[in-house]
Design an enzyme around this catalytic site. Sequence first.
Site, mmCIF file in Angstrom:
data_model
loop_
_atom_site.group_PDB
_atom_site.id
_atom_site.type_symbol
_atom_site.label_atom_id
_atom_site.label_comp_id
_atom_site.label_asym_id
_atom_site.label_seq_id
_atom_site.Cartn_x
_atom_site.Cartn_y
_atom_site.Cartn_z
ATOM 1 N N ASP A 129 0.660 -1.093 0.060
ATOM 2 C CA ASP A 129 0.257 -0.195 0.090
ATOM 3 C C ASP A 129 0.852 1.219 0.215
ATOM 4 O O ASP A 129 1.765 1.168 0.702
ATOM 5 C CB ASP A 129 -0.883 -0.078 1.182
ATOM 6 C CG ASP A 129 -2.175 -0.667 1.076
ATOM 7 O OD1 ASP A 129 -2.704 -0.799 -0.081
ATOM 8 O OD2 ASP A 129 -2.602 -1.368 2.073
ATOM 9 N N ASP A 137 -5.159 -3.218 5.075
ATOM 10 C CA ASP A 137 -5.541 -2.608 6.470
ATOM 11 C C ASP A 137 -7.012 -2.656 6.544
ATOM 12 O O ASP A 137 -7.310 -2.506 7.647
ATOM 13 C CB ASP A 137 -4.715 -1.105 6.525
ATOM 14 C CG ASP A 137 -5.436 -0.368 5.627
ATOM 15 O OD1 ASP A 137 -6.421 -0.708 4.694
ATOM 16 O OD2 ASP A 137 -5.226 1.045 5.513
ATOM 17 N N ASP A 144 -9.535 -5.897 2.261
ATOM 18 C CA ASP A 144 -8.199 -6.379 1.829
ATOM 19 C C ASP A 144 -8.137 -7.888 2.109
ATOM 20 O O ASP A 144 -7.154 -8.644 1.894
ATOM 21 C CB ASP A 144 -7.075 -5.757 2.641
ATOM 22 C CG ASP A 144 -6.970 -4.407 1.775
ATOM 23 O OD1 ASP A 144 -7.322 -4.058 0.898
ATOM 24 O OD2 ASP A 144 -6.553 -3.353 2.919
#
Length: 1081
Positions: free
Chosen positions: A350, A610, A614
């Site tokens: 990310d 997070d 996901d």
Amino acid sequence: MGGGDQKGEVKVAVGNTSTEEVNFEKIDLKEALSILNTTPHGLSSAEVEKRLNEYGPNKLPESTRNPILVFLGYMWNPLSWAMEAAAIIAIALLDYADFALIVGLLILNSVISYVEESSADKAIKALAGALAPKCKAVRDGTVQTIDAVNLVPGDVIIMKFGDIVAADVKLFSDDPQKPFDKHSEEVPMQIDQAALTGESLPAKKYTGDVAFSGSAIKAGERHAVVYATGINTFFGRAAALISGTNNVANLQIIMTKIGGVCLVTIGVWVVIELCVQFGKYRHGCTSGEEGCPTLTNMLVILVGGIPIAMPTVLSVTLALGAAKLATEGAIVARMSAVEEMAGMDILCSDKTGTLTLNKLSIETSNIFVTEPGLTIDDVLKYGALSADITGEEPIDVVLYNSYAQASTLANRYKKLKWVPFNPTDKFTAATMLDQETGRVFRLLKGSPQVVLGKAYNKDKLAESVNGKMVEFANRGFRSLGVAMAEGDGADGKTEWHMLGLLPLFDPPRHDTKDTIEYCHQQGIEVKMVTGDHLLIGKETARMLGMGDTMYASEVLIKAKNGDKTALGEFQNVSEMVEKCNGFAEVFPEHKYEIVAILQDADHVVGMTGDGVNDAPALKKADVGIAVAGATDAARGAADIVLTEAGLSAIKTAVLGARKIFQRMTTYAKYTVAMTFRICFTFGLLTVIYDWYFPTILIVIMAVFNDGAMIALAKDRVEPSRQPNAWNLKNIFLMGIAYGLYLTLSSWALYQTACKTNFFEKHLDLFSLDDRHVSLHNWCMDYITNIKKFKDPMESVCEVPEYASQAPFGGSIAACYKTEHADQTILGQCMVEQKYVRGAMLRSLIYNQVSVSGQALVLVVRNQGYSLAQKAGTLTYVAFVLAQIGSTLISIFGFGGYVPPRHRLEDCQFCTYSDHTPIKYFPSKEVPIEGTESRATASVLGCMGYVIVAWIWSGIWYVLLDPIKWILCWVLNEDGFRDASSARFERRQELQRVSQEKTVDVGGMTVPTISNPLGRASIQKPVAMVLDRASAALVPVHRTSEGLMRVSNDPHKARDLARRSRLAEAGVQRTSGGHQKEITRA
């Protein structure tokens, strides 16, 4: 229970049980609150304390672990069984010293395992404690964040997007003013309960519906009342039946395979040895001490070949390594993840919070106002009003803090309704009341494209807004749109006015660029995967030096579907994903696709995440990494949970895992090599030369080596520059090659020492030559010239020192009447010389085997030149101490221990070859010719021959490194020759490990070092274990006042689980006998 209850309040099974149960799925909220004795405003702290004592914590009951049984458990494995068998054989042969040493070795390994793992266990549990699942509960009239383990039936909790449902609950309405009432505009919660029911899509939940512990909130926010905790939950009942809360680490499988090969090798040599010794050499065997040297010699193969320290070394290495990773910010959710992390070659990271600081700020001077008549300050004011800071979302917090008078807004404005963010709609909405004027209005904030799309004048604004978005993106800014509409929308007439575009800036971390460069050097490709605009992604990548070959996710999807235009210069989608630097505008489902494509190309993929959405990608990835601050849902799906923010924490974790892996593979190669070396060296010497070796020396060698091997758990290692994975084929082949090479070195030393006069002739050492002709010539000379006997062929009875001893009758006359009368002086002399030379040769061989064997550790610990690679201080200290011990034993010996069973004292022919008395041989006991005691494996000091052992070991050591490099090239060890084929093998190994992942629920059981997050796990969804109709059933009881309350008896929960368990064919089992059900209102 079955589902025959229509009204559904209470079921009573009549027959074998009298259990009363309430189906919370079917009763209404008011009745549920009545049974739970609570209100929509929650419980008081005093009542919570009372119920905690009554119902216990919200986790599965602890199974008590007796420390003594835990300790003894370290002796309960196939390798220990083999050692225990050796101990039994030793005591059966009345070999007390070997028995004591073998048992001591077993206890030593168990003590080390117990102490080291216990200390690591405490360390990792303390660090993982901060990651215990949390939830927000209404207690004492206020919202409090508590550990989910402290929930009790009757608690009222707040659940929102990204949370894991902490207990079985029943939902209130989304209208806080009317908590029991459904209404037409109700927005359902969306809850992913695939782990429980197997449903692939999120279930929509309305007022009065139930949600189960372990499911994940995908959309919405609600209050709910807890009706079941711990073992009473749907998951808890299934886990109590079939839980495997500690997943079997892949390491256990590896150890079983290595141990199996070692045991098979040992078994083969034991059979060969026994057949040859009893069949060819016709050795005898009688009861009593030293009555069966052949069986005693068999213990050499059995004890020396067993890698008894392997479970200790590998498990302690893994435990200490995991504890160290935890101190560095990475909690390993399951031990197999360490191996997968060591093999990772691509990390999809990310951007926000990992590559960047996740410290958002608004560039207020650059706010683009789109509504005429408003100022920048007005836009900031409405932005602050649109924020909900109770959830501490970063964007909400920065919006609130950016307006100078934010703290005064609550005095005038009241929030009537809140629609939380979800990744599908990409906006939040708030309905506000101006308490001074009575004006009602709504505020919308979210993705600029979404906000613009809702604006009544979107066509007019599109060009300027899109242009400003591109400008912001080129400068590395994210954009946030804010809009307002009058009224509450009840009349269906909504006119959204876009107020402005706010630029958000999230600067890169200061260490990210260096970390990425270091990862590339270590063979880890870092790809950015971000939900932000493509231009923002490229700008951030440019700042970090990552390369700007990035694509929007829609290009990836088109390429995957065969669009040649989207593929551009690439041959296929795999090449595209491999070679590009990242993807932007990515939705969670795209992450899953990226992982799948890279795995199909034989990469071992790590993926950070997070949020709850996901979770599928984190599960799919070989290494799912929940970043610092991740939701409970993301943590629950991850293999690694970070407690420190930033890419450097991931880098530290990966390199730490590689170090752990290096230590484990070093020992694995060493232990295979040593098993083959011991088995082949002493097996061949026994079957070829009929030469025995004492068990005591092998056991002492194992004790010394144990210390050195355990030091490997803390060895200083350089992480491999290539990703790692277990390759048992290579481990076995390399171990066999090293073992046979060292066998050759020992055989060559044996052959040179006792079948030639090389050392006597060139080094002026006493002879160890035990060839018949050498012994014959020496004895003829010694008997006639030194002892002055006239005829060496005379009866041994003519030697008065022997004739006077009990075995020979006590006198010369009596001796001639014994069975020994036919034995000659020459024969006895040759037996004595072969005995003492063999006893000294054993010290020489022992020293050489010990030095050369342990030195192999320095070779196998890396692929470089061993003498140039610095090992850990403990490794050197352990080596030096072990070899000082082995050298001293070789110099001084054991004074002729073990003494022959059939023996003579005050030996007359037992000198060095130069006729001087043997040092450190006070007993002067020797075997009698013609008895089985000739094979006794006694030990005498070899004095100066220890220098020979060290030099010999050094000479043969020189070739070990070239042999290692040849093996690495031929076997392509860790991509030594061809990285792509090594990648394929690594992918195959880790794919097998990944298939063993289970259905987990965090915080449901007691944390341990192998399960620090306290995950309860089962192999399949709960609905495949328990009847779905029983999901919301909870045992209850009647109080003395006749009130119905939830039962606190765990036996009733287990009974319900057994009765509702599904058979393999999907037919419900009952707990014996015919039952009928009646419904009670």
